[in-house]
Scaffold this motif. Structure first.
Motif, mmCIF file in Angstrom:
data_model
loop_
_atom_site.group_PDB
_atom_site.id
_atom_site.type_symbol
_atom_site.label_atom_id
_atom_site.label_comp_id
_atom_site.label_asym_id
_atom_site.label_seq_id
_atom_site.Cartn_x
_atom_site.Cartn_y
_atom_site.Cartn_z
ATOM 1 N N LYS A 204 87.528 63.841 50.226
ATOM 2 C CA LYS A 204 87.254 63.833 51.573
ATOM 3 C C LYS A 204 88.825 63.323 51.836
ATOM 4 O O LYS A 204 88.710 62.094 51.850
ATOM 5 N N PHE A 205 89.876 63.502 52.479
ATOM 6 C CA PHE A 205 90.673 62.942 53.054
ATOM 7 C C PHE A 205 90.683 62.291 54.591
ATOM 8 O O PHE A 205 90.126 62.767 55.235
ATOM 9 N N ALA A 206 91.435 60.511 54.793
ATOM 10 C CA ALA A 206 90.897 60.470 56.428
ATOM 11 C C ALA A 206 92.021 61.386 56.838
ATOM 12 O O ALA A 206 93.129 62.492 55.826
ATOM 13 N N GLU A 207 91.945 61.111 57.686
ATOM 14 C CA GLU A 207 92.966 61.795 59.135
ATOM 15 C C GLU A 207 93.771 61.611 58.973
ATOM 16 O O GLU A 207 95.487 61.974 59.602
ATOM 17 N N ARG A 208 94.453 60.014 59.243
ATOM 18 C CA ARG A 208 95.746 59.376 58.613
ATOM 19 C C ARG A 208 95.507 58.826 58.540
ATOM 20 O O ARG A 208 94.569 57.311 57.200
ATOM 21 N N CYS A 209 96.712 58.169 57.286
ATOM 22 C CA CYS A 209 96.836 56.627 55.991
ATOM 23 C C CYS A 209 97.113 55.830 57.936
ATOM 24 O O CYS A 209 97.407 55.384 58.861
ATOM 25 N N ASP B 256 100.176 61.463 59.783
ATOM 26 C CA ASP B 256 99.169 61.969 60.299
ATOM 27 C C ASP B 256 98.703 62.975 58.977
ATOM 28 O O ASP B 256 99.592 63.824 58.055
ATOM 29 N N LEU B 257 97.192 62.704 58.136
ATOM 30 C CA LEU B 257 96.816 63.921 57.230
ATOM 31 C C LEU B 257 97.345 64.876 57.278
ATOM 32 O O LEU B 257 96.621 65.843 56.641
ATOM 33 N N THR B 258 96.692 65.276 58.375
ATOM 34 C CA THR B 258 95.865 66.324 58.825
ATOM 35 C C THR B 258 96.828 67.877 58.912
ATOM 36 O O THR B 258 96.356 68.760 58.731
ATOM 37 N N ARG B 259 98.324 67.541 58.630
ATOM 38 C CA ARG B 259 99.324 68.612 59.015
ATOM 39 C C ARG B 259 99.166 68.855 57.198
ATOM 40 O O ARG B 259 100.221 69.805 57.481
ATOM 41 N N PHE B 260 98.496 68.375 56.553
ATOM 42 C CA PHE B 260 98.479 68.788 55.259
ATOM 43 C C PHE B 260 98.013 69.980 54.286
ATOM 44 O O PHE B 260 97.143 69.915 54.900
ATOM 45 N N ALA C 27 99.437 52.849 50.198
ATOM 46 C CA ALA C 27 98.657 52.276 50.407
ATOM 47 C C ALA C 27 96.937 53.332 50.318
ATOM 48 O O ALA C 27 97.704 53.701 50.196
ATOM 49 N N ARG C 28 96.199 52.845 49.119
ATOM 50 C CA ARG C 28 95.369 53.144 48.969
ATOM 51 C C ARG C 28 94.189 53.628 50.511
ATOM 52 O O ARG C 28 93.729 52.941 50.110
ATOM 53 N N THR C 29 95.065 54.420 51.394
ATOM 54 C CA THR C 29 94.229 54.856 52.377
ATOM 55 C C THR C 29 93.999 56.798 52.751
ATOM 56 O O THR C 29 93.927 56.850 53.655
ATOM 57 N N LEU C 30 94.498 57.782 50.998
ATOM 58 C CA LEU C 30 93.546 59.001 51.434
ATOM 59 C C LEU C 30 92.670 59.643 51.626
ATOM 60 O O LEU C 30 92.551 60.256 52.414
#
Length: 115
Positions: free
Chosen positions: A24-29, A35-39, A15-18
Motif C-alpha cells: 500500500k502506497f503512502a498518501e504523501r512522502c 503527493d503519491l495519490t496522483r499517480f 527517502a524510503r517512504t513510498l
C-alpha cells in the motif's frame, strides 16, 4: 531505478517512504511531501505477476513431485508460503517501478495538461 523500487524510495527525494504497508502506497512522502495519490499505478501488475509466478511455482511443484514424490501436505507447506511471499514481494517492486517510471516520465492522463 531498481534499487529505489526494491527499497520503496520516493522518486523525488529517495527517502524510503513510498509504502505504508506491504503493497500500500503512502498518501504523501513523509520527507518531501510529494503527493503519491496522483499517480495511477492500478492493479495491472497483480494479474501479470500472479500468472508468471503461478507458472514458475507450478513447474517447480511438478518437478519436486516427479523427483521426490513427497506427500501432498509437504507441497502445501512449501508452495503456499513461497507463492504468497513471491507475489507480495514482486507486487511491491512492480508497483514501485511503475510509480517511479510515471514520475520520471511525467506521465499523466491522456488529454490532460497536468502530469
Amino acid at each position: 531505478m531498481m534499487e529505489a523500487a526494491l527499497f520503496g524510495c520516493c522518486p523525488r527525494c529517495d527517502a524510503r517512504t513510498l509504502f505504508v504497508g506491504p503493497v500500500k502506497f503512502a498518501e504523501r512522502c513523509r520527507a518531501c511531501g510529494l503527493d503519491l495519490t496522483r499517480f495511477n499505478v492500478g492493479d495491472g501488475p497483480a494479474g501479470f505477476l500472479t500468472l508468471i509466478i503461478g507458472a514458475v511455482i507450478t513447474g517447480l511443484a511438478i518437478w519436486l513431485d516427479l523427483t521426490v514424490t513427497p506427500p501432498f501436505w509437504v507441497h502445501i507447506l512449501i508452495w503456499v508460503p513461497v507463492t504468497a511471499l513471491s507475489v507480495l514481494g514482486g507486487l511491491r517492486v512492480a508497483k514501485a517501478l511503475l510509480l517511479i517510471a510515471e514520475y520520471r516520465n511525467k506521465a499523466g492522463e491522456a488529454g490532460s495538461d497536468q502530469p
